[in-house]
Design a protein around this motif. Sequence first.
Motif, PDB file in Angstrom:
ATOM      1  N   SER A   1       0.963  -1.030  -0.200  1.00  0.00           N
ATOM      2  CA  SER A   1       0.022  -0.358   0.022  1.00  0.00           C
ATOM      3  C   SER A   1       1.046   1.552  -0.115  1.00  0.00           C
ATOM      4  N   ALA A   2       2.311   0.631   0.363  1.00  0.00           N
ATOM      5  CA  ALA A   2       3.036   2.076   0.731  1.00  0.00           C
ATOM      6  C   ALA A   2       3.892   2.968  -0.486  1.00  0.00           C
ATOM      7  N   TYR A   3       3.686   1.774  -1.459  1.00  0.00           N
ATOM      8  CA  TYR A   3       4.277   1.678  -2.967  1.00  0.00           C
ATOM      9  C   TYR A   3       3.530   2.782  -4.106  1.00  0.00           C
ATOM     10  N   THR A   4       3.713   3.796  -4.359  1.00  0.00           N
ATOM     11  CA  THR A   4       2.601   5.140  -5.161  1.00  0.00           C
ATOM     12  C   THR A   4       2.601   4.733  -6.359  1.00  0.00           C
ATOM     13  N   ASN A   5       3.914   3.604  -6.282  1.00  0.00           N
ATOM     14  CA  ASN A   5       3.960   2.991  -8.510  1.00  0.00           C
ATOM     15  C   ASN A   5       3.705   1.845  -8.782  1.00  0.00           C
ATOM     16  N   LEU A   6       2.773   2.094  -7.815  1.00  0.00           N
ATOM     17  CA  LEU A   6       2.463  -0.158  -7.547  1.00  0.00           C
ATOM     18  C   LEU A   6       0.653   0.164  -7.957  1.00  0.00           C
ATOM     19  N   HIS A   7       0.464   0.227  -9.136  1.00  0.00           N
ATOM     20  CA  HIS A   7      -0.865  -0.073  -9.611  1.00  0.00           C
ATOM     21  C   HIS A   7      -1.689  -1.642  -9.462  1.00  0.00           C
ATOM     22  N   PHE A   8      -2.472  -1.735  -8.670  1.00  0.00           N
ATOM     23  CA  PHE A   8      -3.085  -3.565  -8.526  1.00  0.00           C
ATOM     24  C   PHE A   8      -4.503  -3.571  -9.623  1.00  0.00           C
ATOM     25  N   VAL A   9      -4.279  -4.651 -10.051  1.00  0.00           N
ATOM     26  CA  VAL A   9      -5.413  -5.047 -11.308  1.00  0.00           C
ATOM     27  C   VAL A   9      -5.833  -6.437 -10.510  1.00  0.00           C
ATOM     28  N   CYS A  10      -6.837  -6.902 -10.003  1.00  0.00           N
ATOM     29  CA  CYS A  10      -6.636  -8.508 -10.213  1.00  0.00           C
ATOM     30  C   CYS A  10      -8.109  -9.182 -10.887  1.00  0.00           C
ATOM     31  N   VAL A  11      -7.435 -10.568 -11.167  1.00  0.00           N
ATOM     32  CA  VAL A  11      -8.228 -11.160 -12.450  1.00  0.00           C
ATOM     33  C   VAL A  11      -8.504 -12.739 -11.712  1.00  0.00           C
ATOM     34  N   ASP A  12      -9.113 -12.987 -13.305  1.00  0.00           N
ATOM     35  CA  ASP A  12      -9.889 -14.482 -11.911  1.00  0.00           C
ATOM     36  C   ASP A  12      -9.270 -15.306 -13.055  1.00  0.00           C
ATOM     37  N   SER A  13      -8.293 -15.868 -13.806  1.00  0.00           N
ATOM     38  CA  SER A  13      -8.340 -16.310 -14.003  1.00  0.00           C
ATOM     39  C   SER A  13      -7.244 -16.014 -14.707  1.00  0.00           C
ATOM     40  N   ALA A  14      -5.725 -17.686 -15.110  1.00  0.00           N
ATOM     41  CA  ALA A  14      -4.635 -17.088 -15.935  1.00  0.00           C
ATOM     42  C   ALA A  14      -4.443 -16.561 -17.201  1.00  0.00           C
ATOM     43  N   ASP A  15      -5.216 -17.365 -17.824  1.00  0.00           N
ATOM     44  CA  ASP A  15      -5.459 -16.551 -19.507  1.00  0.00           C
ATOM     45  C   ASP A  15      -5.664 -15.025 -19.109  1.00  0.00           C
ATOM     46  N   VAL A  16      -6.563 -14.743 -18.512  1.00  0.00           N
ATOM     47  CA  VAL A  16      -6.493 -12.592 -18.327  1.00  0.00           C
ATOM     48  C   VAL A  16      -5.161 -12.594 -18.180  1.00  0.00           C
ATOM     49  N   LEU A  17      -4.399 -13.060 -16.791  1.00  0.00           N
ATOM     50  CA  LEU A  17      -3.435 -12.597 -16.279  1.00  0.00           C
ATOM     51  C   LEU A  17      -2.165 -12.667 -16.947  1.00  0.00           C
ATOM     52  N   VAL A  18      -1.740 -13.617 -17.805  1.00  0.00           N
ATOM     53  CA  VAL A  18      -0.853 -13.661 -18.765  1.00  0.00           C
ATOM     54  C   VAL A  18      -1.432 -12.718 -20.224  1.00  0.00           C
ATOM     55  N   LYS A  19      -2.460 -13.712 -21.195  1.00  0.00           N
ATOM     56  CA  LYS A  19      -2.392 -11.713 -21.858  1.00  0.00           C
ATOM     57  C   LYS A  19      -2.749 -11.082 -21.739  1.00  0.00           C
ATOM     58  N   GLY A  20      -1.552  -9.707 -22.821  1.00  0.00           N
ATOM     59  CA  GLY A  20      -1.571  -8.272 -22.331  1.00  0.00           C
ATOM     60  C   GLY A  20       0.408  -7.855 -21.208  1.00  0.00           C
ATOM     61  N   SER A  21       0.057  -8.923 -20.867  1.00  0.00           N
ATOM     62  CA  SER A  21       1.217  -8.798 -19.208  1.00  0.00           C
ATOM     63  C   SER A  21       3.104  -8.959 -20.311  1.00  0.00           C
ATOM     64  N   ASP A  22       3.287  -7.560 -20.141  1.00  0.00           N
ATOM     65  CA  ASP A  22       4.859  -8.059 -20.547  1.00  0.00           C
ATOM     66  C   ASP A  22       5.872  -8.953 -20.024  1.00  0.00           C
ATOM     67  N   VAL A  23       5.399  -9.026 -18.209  1.00  0.00           N
ATOM     68  CA  VAL A  23       6.382  -9.861 -17.515  1.00  0.00           C
ATOM     69  C   VAL A  23       5.269 -10.860 -16.790  1.00  0.00           C
ATOM     70  N   VAL A  24       5.672 -11.748 -16.694  1.00  0.00           N
ATOM     71  CA  VAL A  24       4.808 -13.125 -15.935  1.00  0.00           C
ATOM     72  C   VAL A  24       5.652 -13.591 -14.894  1.00  0.00           C
ATOM     73  N   VAL A  25       5.616 -13.509 -13.821  1.00  0.00           N
ATOM     74  CA  VAL A  25       6.211 -14.330 -12.575  1.00  0.00           C
ATOM     75  C   VAL A  25       5.456 -15.335 -12.001  1.00  0.00           C
ATOM     76  N   SER A  26       5.628 -16.461 -11.648  1.00  0.00           N
ATOM     77  CA  SER A  26       4.429 -17.119 -11.281  1.00  0.00           C
ATOM     78  C   SER A  26       5.541 -17.830 -10.136  1.00  0.00           C
ATOM     79  N   GLY A  27       5.278 -17.744  -8.918  1.00  0.00           N
ATOM     80  CA  GLY A  27       5.417 -18.035  -7.182  1.00  0.00           C
ATOM     81  C   GLY A  27       4.652 -19.167  -6.488  1.00  0.00           C
ATOM     82  N   ALA A  28       4.075 -19.822  -7.534  1.00  0.00           N
ATOM     83  CA  ALA A  28       3.640 -20.629  -7.244  1.00  0.00           C
ATOM     84  C   ALA A  28       4.249 -22.202  -6.661  1.00  0.00           C
TER      85      ALA A  28
END
Length: 313
Positions: free
Chosen positions: A166-193
């Motif tokens: 919350s203190a990082y003003t340069n980070l803007h979050f969007v929550c998505v419901d599927s991996a397809d939506v997460l990956v499509k349109g992302s420049d970088v995908v990081v998986s910590g699963a």
Amino acid sequence: MKVVSFNDIINLGIAPETCFDWADEMIRNKDKALLPAKISIKPSAGVFCNVMPCILEKSGGVKVVTRYPERKPSLDSKLLLFDSESGEFLALMDANWITAMRTGAVAAHSIMLFSKKNFSVLGLLGLGNTSRAALIILASMMPEKEFTVKLLKYKGQEEAFIERFSAYTNLHFVCVDSADVLVKGSDVVVSGATYLPEDLCADACFDPGVLVIPIHTLGFTNCDLFFDKVFADDRGHVQHFKNFDKFKCFAEVSAVVNGKAVGRESDEERIIAYNIGVAMHDINFATHIYRLVENSSDLADINLNEPTEKFWI
């Protein structure tokens, strides 16, 4: 021999930028490490025990990390550090902070090394300590850059993740419901699963220019077959991958950093970085930490009463 606890390490207040520097130091000097492939034992689905040895110029050691899904947290690790010149055992350390921060530092390093120009959209899944560490270090190294961070919803973990930053003003979050939506349109995908039994997305979800960093190497084996380049922190740790012989182009990250191999050459290349997590980083972090705490009177000493005579039976 000293015992270095989790709290001992936390109390040092090691900066994210320092973690990045320690990771970069070891990547540049990988050729000085004796680094056999880790031993991974998987007694059942989702459970593993990894044994990870390494010897550096002045120190050596072994880390043991286990994952048990019902344990909270599921991951736990310990590290035994010794002087590689004399063989003296120096410390038994909790390695949970080391594991998370060195892994996050290496992921941030690869993002900065292999991403396309002007990247700004990050997709994150598996929102545990490792993903937190990666984003903390990346944001600390690039404090002026604005990022859109897409989070895959999972058991409400995305809400705690957003609160943490919350203190990082340069980070803007969007929550998505599927991996397809997460990956499509992302420049970088990081998986910590830490456990993904199947690949996450069809090939079409990965845009030209995307960089994929599967921290635990799971969920993206289809990328092996059509991505333009594959990088890893150590050949010996990935050459057993089922698709290794089908990679279009492979090199170690250290070779790119040292000018012995070519990294990204265009903003259209799809790249996957298998930073599988190698013990050279654990031992290097542990060595730096030991130097910071070795003279502390707050650390407990342990004496295992080792034999002092050559013949003791």
